[in-house]
Write a protein that holds these residues in place. Sequence first.
Motif, PDB file in Angstrom:
ATOM      1  N   GLU A 120      10.378  10.434  -0.475  1.00 35.20           N
ATOM      2  CA  GLU A 120       9.978  11.273   0.677  1.00 35.20           C
ATOM      3  C   GLU A 120      10.519  10.726   2.001  1.00 35.20           C
ATOM      4  OE1 GLU A 120       7.805  14.024  -1.677  1.00 35.20           O
ATOM      5  OE2 GLU A 120       8.499  14.099   0.404  1.00 35.20           O
ATOM      6  N   THR A 121      10.778   9.407   2.051  1.00 36.43           N
ATOM      7  CA  THR A 121      11.287   8.843   3.320  1.00 36.43           C
ATOM      8  C   THR A 121      12.809   8.700   3.283  1.00 36.43           C
ATOM      9  OG1 THR A 121      10.705   6.685   2.423  1.00 36.43           O
ATOM     10  CG2 THR A 121       9.191   7.602   4.010  1.00 36.43           C
ATOM     11  N   GLY A 122      13.430   9.202   2.229  1.00 37.63           N
ATOM     12  CA  GLY A 122      14.895   9.203   2.187  1.00 37.63           C
ATOM     13  C   GLY A 122      15.520   7.865   1.822  1.00 37.63           C
ATOM     14  N   ILE A 123      14.686   6.938   1.349  1.00 34.68           N
ATOM     15  CA  ILE A 123      15.218   5.617   0.954  1.00 34.68           C
ATOM     16  C   ILE A 123      15.921   5.712  -0.389  1.00 34.68           C
ATOM     17  CG2 ILE A 123      14.494   3.271   0.253  1.00 34.68           C
ATOM     18  CD1 ILE A 123      12.214   3.526   2.330  1.00 34.68           C
ATOM     19  N   ALA A 124      15.498   6.704  -1.220  1.00 41.55           N
ATOM     20  CA  ALA A 124      16.084   6.832  -2.570  1.00 41.55           C
ATOM     21  C   ALA A 124      16.071   8.305  -2.990  1.00 41.55           C
ATOM     22  CB  ALA A 124      15.277   5.995  -3.567  1.00 41.55           C
ATOM     23  N   GLY A 125      16.824   8.618  -4.029  1.00 39.15           N
ATOM     24  CA  GLY A 125      16.846   9.980  -4.574  1.00 39.15           C
ATOM     25  C   GLY A 125      15.712  10.164  -5.580  1.00 39.15           C
ATOM     26  N   SER A 126      15.747  11.297  -6.295  1.00 40.49           N
ATOM     27  CA  SER A 126      14.637  11.608  -7.208  1.00 40.49           C
ATOM     28  C   SER A 126      14.712  10.798  -8.508  1.00 40.49           C
ATOM     29  CB  SER A 126      14.644  13.103  -7.540  1.00 40.49           C
ATOM     30  OG  SER A 126      15.878  13.441  -8.135  1.00 40.49           O
ATOM     31  N   GLU A 127      15.872  10.219  -8.778  1.00 36.20           N
ATOM     32  CA  GLU A 127      15.997   9.245  -9.890  1.00 36.20           C
ATOM     33  C   GLU A 127      16.293   7.907  -9.226  1.00 36.20           C
ATOM     34  OE1 GLU A 127      15.225  12.081 -12.618  1.00 36.20           O
ATOM     35  OE2 GLU A 127      15.569   9.973 -13.139  1.00 36.20           O
ATOM     36  N   LEU A 128      15.366   6.965  -9.325  1.00 37.18           N
ATOM     37  CA  LEU A 128      15.536   5.740  -8.536  1.00 37.18           C
ATOM     38  C   LEU A 128      15.165   4.502  -9.336  1.00 37.18           C
ATOM     39  CD1 LEU A 128      12.448   4.693  -7.594  1.00 37.18           C
ATOM     40  CD2 LEU A 128      12.604   6.761  -6.212  1.00 37.18           C
ATOM     41  N   SER A 129      15.500   3.354  -8.732  1.00 38.05           N
ATOM     42  CA  SER A 129      15.090   2.079  -9.341  1.00 38.05           C
ATOM     43  C   SER A 129      14.656   1.138  -8.228  1.00 38.05           C
ATOM     44  CB  SER A 129      16.258   1.461 -10.115  1.00 38.05           C
ATOM     45  OG  SER A 129      17.302   1.137  -9.213  1.00 38.05           O
ATOM     46  N   PHE A 130      13.718   0.233  -8.562  1.00 36.57           N
ATOM     47  CA  PHE A 130      13.316  -0.752  -7.559  1.00 36.57           C
ATOM     48  C   PHE A 130      13.053  -2.102  -8.217  1.00 36.57           C
ATOM     49  CE2 PHE A 130       8.583  -0.566  -8.110  1.00 36.57           C
ATOM     50  CZ  PHE A 130       8.433   0.650  -8.761  1.00 36.57           C
ATOM     51  N   ASP A 154      -5.836   3.326  -4.660  1.00 35.40           N
ATOM     52  CA  ASP A 154      -5.217   3.670  -3.372  1.00 35.40           C
ATOM     53  C   ASP A 154      -4.487   2.489  -2.732  1.00 35.40           C
ATOM     54  OD1 ASP A 154      -8.062   3.467  -1.047  1.00 35.40           O
ATOM     55  OD2 ASP A 154      -7.646   2.314  -2.878  1.00 35.40           O
ATOM     56  N   PHE A 155      -3.444   2.834  -1.962  1.00 31.95           N
ATOM     57  CA  PHE A 155      -2.530   1.825  -1.442  1.00 31.95           C
ATOM     58  C   PHE A 155      -2.083   2.162  -0.030  1.00 31.95           C
ATOM     59  CE2 PHE A 155      -2.318   0.074  -5.598  1.00 31.95           C
ATOM     60  CZ  PHE A 155      -2.352   1.147  -6.475  1.00 31.95           C
ATOM     61  N   ILE A 156      -1.731   1.108   0.706  1.00 33.26           N
ATOM     62  CA  ILE A 156      -1.081   1.237   2.012  1.00 33.26           C
ATOM     63  C   ILE A 156       0.387   0.902   1.783  1.00 33.26           C
ATOM     64  CG2 ILE A 156      -0.931   0.265   4.345  1.00 33.26           C
ATOM     65  CD1 ILE A 156      -3.959  -0.661   3.767  1.00 33.26           C
ATOM     66  N   LEU A 157       1.294   1.788   2.215  1.00 32.98           N
ATOM     67  CA  LEU A 157       2.721   1.549   2.006  1.00 32.98           C
ATOM     68  C   LEU A 157       3.430   1.475   3.356  1.00 32.98           C
ATOM     69  CD1 LEU A 157       1.768   3.643  -0.519  1.00 32.98           C
ATOM     70  CD2 LEU A 157       4.052   2.923  -1.267  1.00 32.98           C
ATOM     71  N   VAL A 158       4.261   0.435   3.499  1.00 33.15           N
ATOM     72  CA  VAL A 158       4.995   0.219   4.756  1.00 33.15           C
ATOM     73  C   VAL A 158       6.496   0.118   4.451  1.00 33.15           C
ATOM     74  CG1 VAL A 158       5.379  -1.389   6.681  1.00 33.15           C
ATOM     75  CG2 VAL A 158       3.048  -1.019   5.824  1.00 33.15           C
ATOM     76  N   ASP A 159       7.296   0.883   5.215  1.00 32.43           N
ATOM     77  CA  ASP A 159       8.755   0.718   5.128  1.00 32.43           C
ATOM     78  C   ASP A 159       9.078  -0.576   5.873  1.00 32.43           C
ATOM     79  OD1 ASP A 159      11.658   2.722   6.185  1.00 32.43           O
ATOM     80  OD2 ASP A 159      11.460   0.641   5.445  1.00 32.43           O
ATOM     81  N   ASN A 160       9.242  -1.642   5.119  1.00 36.76           N
ATOM     82  CA  ASN A 160       9.368  -2.983   5.712  1.00 36.76           C
ATOM     83  C   ASN A 160      10.818  -3.458   5.717  1.00 36.76           C
ATOM     84  OD1 ASN A 160       7.660  -4.964   6.940  1.00 36.76           O
ATOM     85  ND2 ASN A 160       8.109  -6.344   5.246  1.00 36.76           N
ATOM     86  N   ARG A 161      11.775  -2.506   5.722  1.00 35.42           N
ATOM     87  CA  ARG A 161      13.189  -2.918   5.674  1.00 35.42           C
ATOM     88  C   ARG A 161      13.572  -3.697   6.923  1.00 35.42           C
ATOM     89  NH1 ARG A 161      16.021   2.695   4.425  1.00 35.42           N
ATOM     90  NH2 ARG A 161      14.341   3.357   5.806  1.00 35.42           N
TER      91      ARG A 161
END
Length: 275
Positions: free
Chosen positions: A90-100, A16-23
């Motif tokens: 889910e937060t709209g940062i990327a599409g269903s095919e993505l890279s990070f 389990d993880f905590i995720l933050v949109d840190n942009r």
Amino acid sequence: MNKPISFKKMHGSGNDFILVDNRSMVVPLEKANEVAKILCRRKFGVGADGLILICESEQADFKWYFYNADGSEAEMCGNGGRCAARFAFETGIAGSELSFETLAGIIHASINGKRVKLELPTPEILERELTLDVRDQVITGSFLNTGVPHFVQIVEDVQAVPVYEIGRLIRHHKKFQPQGTNCNFVEIRKENYIVVRTYERGVEDETHACGTGAVASAISCALSMKCVPPITVETWGGEKLKVFFELTQEGVKDVFLEGEAIIVYSGELNGDMIV
Ligand SMILES: N[C@H](CCC[C@H](N)C(=O)O)C(=O)O
């Protein structure tokens, strides 16, 4: 009073993880190691195996920073990577095919509802038959890097292994210092089905699942000629992961990890917790 920080609590097979949109850098990166320790602490914080910060990237849809519960930063996390991919979608940062962007390179992922298929960096098979003196026993296994280091021992009965006790000794074994290693115990049920238990570096305990460990374990079983990919990995949390890869003369390629990434809840953190 510092302003509240929105986060999502997610898990991949119970890791389990905590995720933050840190942009907007709401969590300053220079504080992230400490923030991870505070937020991941069970009972006193949110409680998690790791903290994931999602930031802007010039080269990919986003860049992530991954921290274990003890505050140490790690190059890669298979279950965390699946959660980060679903979070970004889910937060709209990327599409269903993505890279990070990660410290292990650019990682690609595909989202299909709750399921995420994550491409892993090309694994390194460091030692295929490694023997360790661990307290009063001699343990033989393989040592790989699937984004982070993993020792893998194939056993007859994975239920009977004292994972915390033995895993901790291997994790701190002189052979793996200074960086240490994660430690996996694997029982082969069928040529395409294994059960894996993992002592995780940086959590310093057994976790319900370890994605990079599941991949390292599956590859080790294939190298021992006892399994053939794709391999289903039953995790200690009871959920199943699917590991895809191709074994060639040169090594391992086309490595993917697939499973569900679950959003447990969205929360708001008291900003004063990260002063
Ligand atoms: N604790 C690991 C990183 C997270 C790996 C695990 N959670 C996964 O899903 O791959 C390490 O420091 O090497």
